[in-house]
Design a protein around this motif. Sequence first.
Motif, PDB file in Angstrom:
ATOM      1  N   LEU A 131       0.805  -1.219   0.000  1.00 29.51           N
ATOM      2  CA  LEU A 131       0.000   0.000   0.000  1.00 29.51           C
ATOM      3  C   LEU A 131       0.838   1.269   0.000  1.00 29.51           C
ATOM      4  CD1 LEU A 131      -2.780  -1.047   2.551  1.00 29.51           C
ATOM      5  CD2 LEU A 131      -2.930  -1.006   0.059  1.00 29.51           C
ATOM      6  N   VAL A 132       2.109   1.160   0.332  1.00 27.58           N
ATOM      7  CA  VAL A 132       2.999   2.322   0.330  1.00 27.58           C
ATOM      8  C   VAL A 132       3.998   2.235  -0.815  1.00 27.58           C
ATOM      9  CG1 VAL A 132       4.810   3.560   1.603  1.00 27.58           C
ATOM     10  CG2 VAL A 132       2.762   2.754   2.803  1.00 27.58           C
ATOM     11  N   ILE A 178       1.409  -2.935   9.124  1.00 25.19           N
ATOM     12  CA  ILE A 178       2.171  -1.700   8.886  1.00 25.19           C
ATOM     13  C   ILE A 178       3.485  -1.841   9.630  1.00 25.19           C
ATOM     14  CG2 ILE A 178       2.169   0.805   9.112  1.00 25.19           C
ATOM     15  CD1 ILE A 178      -0.926   0.619   9.349  1.00 25.19           C
ATOM     16  N   ARG A 179       4.584  -1.926   8.897  1.00 24.85           N
ATOM     17  CA  ARG A 179       5.891  -2.135   9.529  1.00 24.85           C
ATOM     18  C   ARG A 179       6.979  -1.539   8.658  1.00 24.85           C
ATOM     19  NH1 ARG A 179       6.122  -8.774   9.169  1.00 24.85           N
ATOM     20  NH2 ARG A 179       6.180  -8.991   6.893  1.00 24.85           N
ATOM     21  N   TYR A 204      -0.383  -5.280   3.215  1.00 29.15           N
ATOM     22  CA  TYR A 204       0.912  -4.851   3.759  1.00 29.15           C
ATOM     23  C   TYR A 204       1.204  -3.404   3.379  1.00 29.15           C
ATOM     24  CZ  TYR A 204       2.063  -9.540   5.314  1.00 29.15           C
ATOM     25  OH  TYR A 204       2.069 -10.744   5.987  1.00 29.15           O
ATOM     26  N   ALA A 205       1.792  -2.699   4.324  1.00 30.86           N
ATOM     27  CA  ALA A 205       2.238  -1.321   4.099  1.00 30.86           C
ATOM     28  C   ALA A 205       3.597  -1.166   4.766  1.00 30.86           C
ATOM     29  CB  ALA A 205       1.242  -0.322   4.679  1.00 30.86           C
ATOM     30  N   HIS A 206       4.648  -1.109   3.949  1.00 28.54           N
ATOM     31  CA  HIS A 206       6.006  -0.982   4.480  1.00 28.54           C
ATOM     32  C   HIS A 206       6.404   0.489   4.490  1.00 28.54           C
ATOM     33  CE1 HIS A 206       5.920  -5.286   3.381  1.00 28.54           C
ATOM     34  NE2 HIS A 206       6.709  -5.408   4.442  1.00 28.54           N
ATOM     35  N   LEU A 269      -2.818   5.946   5.175  1.00 31.77           N
ATOM     36  CA  LEU A 269      -1.665   5.379   4.468  1.00 31.77           C
ATOM     37  C   LEU A 269      -1.334   6.065   3.141  1.00 31.77           C
ATOM     38  CD1 LEU A 269      -2.193   1.585   5.201  1.00 31.77           C
ATOM     39  CD2 LEU A 269      -0.571   3.159   6.270  1.00 31.77           C
ATOM     40  N   PRO A 270      -2.311   6.577   2.381  1.00 30.33           N
ATOM     41  CA  PRO A 270      -1.942   7.231   1.114  1.00 30.33           C
ATOM     42  C   PRO A 270      -0.989   8.406   1.285  1.00 30.33           C
ATOM     43  CG  PRO A 270      -4.276   6.713   1.101  1.00 30.33           C
ATOM     44  CD  PRO A 270      -3.777   6.424   2.492  1.00 30.33           C
ATOM     45  N   GLN A 271      -0.945   9.000   2.472  1.00 28.24           N
ATOM     46  CA  GLN A 271      -0.046  10.136   2.694  1.00 28.24           C
ATOM     47  C   GLN A 271       1.333   9.719   3.213  1.00 28.24           C
ATOM     48  OE1 GLN A 271      -3.422  10.489   4.266  1.00 28.24           O
ATOM     49  NE2 GLN A 271      -3.919  11.081   2.163  1.00 28.24           N
ATOM     50  N   VAL A 272       1.543   8.409   3.403  1.00 24.24           N
ATOM     51  CA  VAL A 272       2.868   7.942   3.826  1.00 24.24           C
ATOM     52  C   VAL A 272       3.833   8.082   2.662  1.00 24.24           C
ATOM     53  CG1 VAL A 272       4.233   5.961   4.616  1.00 24.24           C
ATOM     54  CG2 VAL A 272       1.949   6.372   5.573  1.00 24.24           C
TER      55      VAL A 272
END
Length: 448
Positions: A131-132, A178-179, A204-206, A269-272
């Motif tokens: 996701l990132v 999220i990690r 997953y969002a790394h 998450l979209p702003q990460v």
Amino acid sequence: MKVRVRFAPSPTGYLHIGGARTALFNWLFARHHGGKFILRIEDTDAARNTEEAVRVILDGLHWLGLDWDEGPLTPEATGPCRGDYGPYFQSQRRELYMDRVQDLLRAGHAYEKDGAIKFKMSREPVIIEDLVVGEIKRQLTDREELDPDFVIVRSDGQPVFHLVNVVDDIDMQITHVIRGEDHISNTSKHLALFRAFGVTPPKYAHIPLILNQDGSKMSKRDKGASLTTYQAEGFAPEAVVNYLCLLGWSPKDNREIMSREELIERFDLPQVLRHNARFDYQKLVWMNGEYITRMAPDRYYELAVHALAHAGIDTNRYPLPYVKAALDTCKEKIDLFAELPAFAGFYFTEALSYEPEAAQKEFTPENRPRLARLREAFAQLDTFDAATLEATLKKLAAELGVKAGVLVHPTRLACTGRTAGPSLYHLLEVLGKERVLQRLDRALERMG
């Protein structure tokens, strides 16, 4: 889909600032979406884990204000949990892991070798829909080409990280992982395990790594790497939370100072950001100063009194209005609460010590008659407020034909023991007439 996320630290020494940020991002994501935040202690490695390290993690999360939503009910539960939940401990879940291992063995997804149990890893590339980061195609390395299978239970019978991580995510119905980006190499293994168990994996969002200012990886020896640094050096937890959010996340409008409520409302998450974040200790100090300046009075007094007590200064011996008035003179002058004992300690002691070099410079025979005249002028005042004190000092300076600073510097030293501190006239008002005259008398006695 109800969002369910987790923070799963290993208690092996201290809470790294990167781990604290991971916990924060998970917590904010859960709060933003009305979901659940779960705390899970990955303590299967008994040789490296300690109870003290667990306490450090719980204390750190409590200090940051990150509460978790569920866990085993226990009367000994401590920390900012909701109700009486303690965190999950993997060391208490071994039977669950071994049952899953048997499932893998029966299905032919795992096998025994040299006393250990290994998982049969696919030889094909693994696609990670992140996701990132975006789509990641994870190819086997040259070393993995020779033997891509990996251990899930060691020869001593202990289940390893890859297995317990996935089993717990299944049992706890985790929807998003999220990690840190350094876990990407593990994710391909974890996706393979989810497939073997016949379970749809979480999303997953790394998130980007936190680096030093020079771009090097932050090690535990680097300044600011441990969360306990901020607890010890007098940072406000709300300022640390605010700053950590900006390490890898952007609200898109260049705002920097945001309340916890605003962060919850805006975080997603979209702003990460995709690129690694660089840690700037001085910017954090600046932000902390901004938070202190804007802080509600009761919160400011709470943190200030705690910092003074930590330095051995007991404010309980003084009337509450006096303590508050003293602290008010410092509010816009400090960046860290750890500065308060040196900056304001003179308010809370009757045994002043003078800075040696300053005493040599200011407590001179030439200054003694001037300070004596000022003492007498102060003694005659019926009103002892800042405006009256300032007018009195400046009037005497004019009569003596000297600049106000000639009187200001020895007076400050006599009343505080230091050459820097709060506004002189305001601190004199807070100290009060009796205490000011006593301190001037003591300085005059020292000057001979």
